[in-house]
Design a protein around this motif. Sequence first.
Motif, PDB file in Angstrom:
ATOM      1  N   GLN A 122       4.163   0.296 -38.419  1.00  0.00           N
ATOM      2  CA  GLN A 122       3.196  -0.792 -38.356  1.00  0.00           C
ATOM      3  C   GLN A 122       2.466  -0.886 -37.020  1.00  0.00           C
ATOM      4  O   GLN A 122       1.473  -1.617 -36.900  1.00  0.00           O
ATOM      5  N   SER A 141      -1.866   2.083 -35.232  1.00  0.00           N
ATOM      6  CA  SER A 141      -3.228   1.888 -35.713  1.00  0.00           C
ATOM      7  C   SER A 141      -4.040   3.158 -35.441  1.00  0.00           C
ATOM      8  O   SER A 141      -3.628   4.004 -34.638  1.00  0.00           O
ATOM      9  N   ARG A 201      13.167  -5.115 -40.906  1.00  0.00           N
ATOM     10  CA  ARG A 201      11.858  -4.606 -40.501  1.00  0.00           C
ATOM     11  C   ARG A 201      10.743  -5.196 -41.371  1.00  0.00           C
ATOM     12  O   ARG A 201      10.973  -5.549 -42.524  1.00  0.00           O
ATOM     13  N   LYS A 202       9.531  -5.229 -40.808  1.00  0.00           N
ATOM     14  CA  LYS A 202       8.387  -5.832 -41.503  1.00  0.00           C
ATOM     15  C   LYS A 202       7.403  -4.784 -42.026  1.00  0.00           C
ATOM     16  O   LYS A 202       6.355  -5.143 -42.566  1.00  0.00           O
ATOM     17  N   GLN A 203       7.712  -3.516 -41.880  1.00  0.00           N
ATOM     18  CA  GLN A 203       6.754  -2.469 -42.251  1.00  0.00           C
ATOM     19  C   GLN A 203       6.547  -2.399 -43.762  1.00  0.00           C
ATOM     20  O   GLN A 203       7.418  -2.794 -44.548  1.00  0.00           O
ATOM     21  N   LYS A 204       5.385  -1.881 -44.147  1.00  0.00           N
ATOM     22  CA  LYS A 204       5.036  -1.703 -45.550  1.00  0.00           C
ATOM     23  C   LYS A 204       4.755  -0.225 -45.813  1.00  0.00           C
ATOM     24  O   LYS A 204       4.324   0.491 -44.909  1.00  0.00           O
ATOM     25  N   GLN A 207       1.500   1.312 -44.573  1.00  0.00           N
ATOM     26  CA  GLN A 207       1.367   1.548 -43.134  1.00  0.00           C
ATOM     27  C   GLN A 207       1.867   2.940 -42.759  1.00  0.00           C
ATOM     28  O   GLN A 207       1.315   3.589 -41.863  1.00  0.00           O
TER      29      GLN A 207
END
Length: 462
Positions: free
Chosen positions: A146, A149, A181-184, A187
Motif C-alpha cells: 500500500q 505509489s 494489515r490494511k493492504q488490498k 495494491q
Amino acid sequence: MSRPQVNKILHSFPSPRFWREKVADGSKLLARQREIAKNQPDADMELYVSLPFCLPTDPGHCGYCLFPVESYQNQSQLDDYLDYLDREGQLYLPYHQELSPVSIYIGGGTPNLLKNHHYAKLMTLIRRNFPKLKPETPITLEGIPQLFSRDKLEAIKEAGISRISMGAQQMNLELTKLSGRKQKPEQIINAVRWAKEIGLECNVDLIFGWPQQTLATMEEDLLSLIELDVPHLTHYELNIGGPTDFSLNRRHELPSPELVKEMYHHSRELLAKHGYEQRTPYDFQKIHDRQDFIYEECRQDYHYREVWGWGYAAISDFPSAEVGGGWTLMNWRKLHQYREAIDAGQMPIECAFQREAEDLRLSLIFRNMQSLSINRQDYHRRFGSDIVQDDKPLWQAFEHLGLLNIAENDIKLSTEGGYYVPLMQIMLAESRTETLVERHYQQLKRQAETSQDLTKNFQTAS
C-alpha cells in the motif's frame, strides 16, 4: 519429520541467542578484518541497510513477526534516523571506502515508509560511504504494497535503486486481515504493474502455512502473481514463535504439518509449470529473466564474503579462518541506545559472537545448502577435508531418507530435501549447539556463584 518445522538457523549459525559478547573497540576489530580481507583474493562484501519503522498493526507485528522494529508515527522520525545513519556511516568510512558491495539490500522495518525525496538522500549516503560502488550493482528496497505509489516507485528508480521486494504475504483479503494489515489485492497488482512499466525489477513475498489457509487459497494467490509475470517470487513457510499473536492465539488455525508440506510441493510444481526455476528452497526466478540475482541467503561457494549491517538492529558478518571463525555483530535493538552510542562517537554494537572454526564451517555449509547443491571439491579446497566424511552418519541418513543424493563431486538436494533444509541444518548443528548451550549454562552458573559469594561477603561485613 512428522512435526511442524521450525527454522532455527535462519541466516547463519549460531542462533542470535548465543551472541552475548561485548566489543570494547569496534574500530580495532574492523581494522584487523580489513587486513585479513586484503589477503583473500576472492574477498567481496554485501551491504544491508536497516530502516527500523513499521506501521502499527492490531495484532502487533503483523501477528507473526519477531524482528525488532519501532512504530512509525511521523516524518520527523525518518529525517532524524537518516541523520544518525549518516553519522554511523562516517564512523565506518575509514574501513569501507575502498570496498564495492556486490549487492545492497535496504530492509527493515518498512523502508518504503520513506517519502519520495528521502530515496535520493539515502543513496547519497550509500555512495558517500562506498565511492567505488559500481553502477550495475543490484540494489533492492523492501516494502509493503500500500505504500508503493507510482510516483514513489519513480523516485526509487531515479535515485538508483534497481529492484523492489514487496512483502505481500497474502493476496487473499480475509487472510491478510488476520495480520492486522490494511493492504488490498489491487495494491499489490498495481505496484507490480507500475514497477514493470518504470523498469524496476520486482520480487513479491508470499507465505504458506498461514492460519486458515487452504491449498486452494494458496494456489489462487500464486496464479494471480504468475498472471502478472512477476520476475521473482519468494514463497516461504510461516515460521512462528515467541509472544506473537499467531503463536499464542492462532496455533489451532494453522494447517497441519502434512498440509504445509503438500503446499510446498504443490507450489513448487505450479511455479515450475509456469516457467519459474527454483533457486533456493523458497526463491523462484523466471527462466527468461536474464539477471542472475544474488539471493542473500544463498551461496554457491566458500569464498571470503563479508556482510556489513548498517543501521538499527543490523547484523554484520566477518568470516575469518585466521582469527578463529570470525565475528558476527549486532547493532542496538533499542533505537534510543542506537542513537546514544552514535552520540558518544561509538560504533553502535550491542552484542557479538566470536566464532570458532566449527561455527564458520557450519555457517558456510548452511548458506550453500540454500542453493540446493553443495560442491564437495570446493568444500575440500576450503577446509581440507571431505564434507561427507566430516558428518558421515548424518549425510548417509539424509540420503537414506531420500532428502539428497551424494555423488563424487557434489551433494544435490532432492525435491523432498529442499523442503527439509531447516531440519537437516538443525541435525548437522546439534552437537555444536549442545556445546554452546553447556558453555552458556556454565557461565550462568559461575555468575550465580559469584553473586552468592558477594552477598555472603556483604552480610559478613554488615
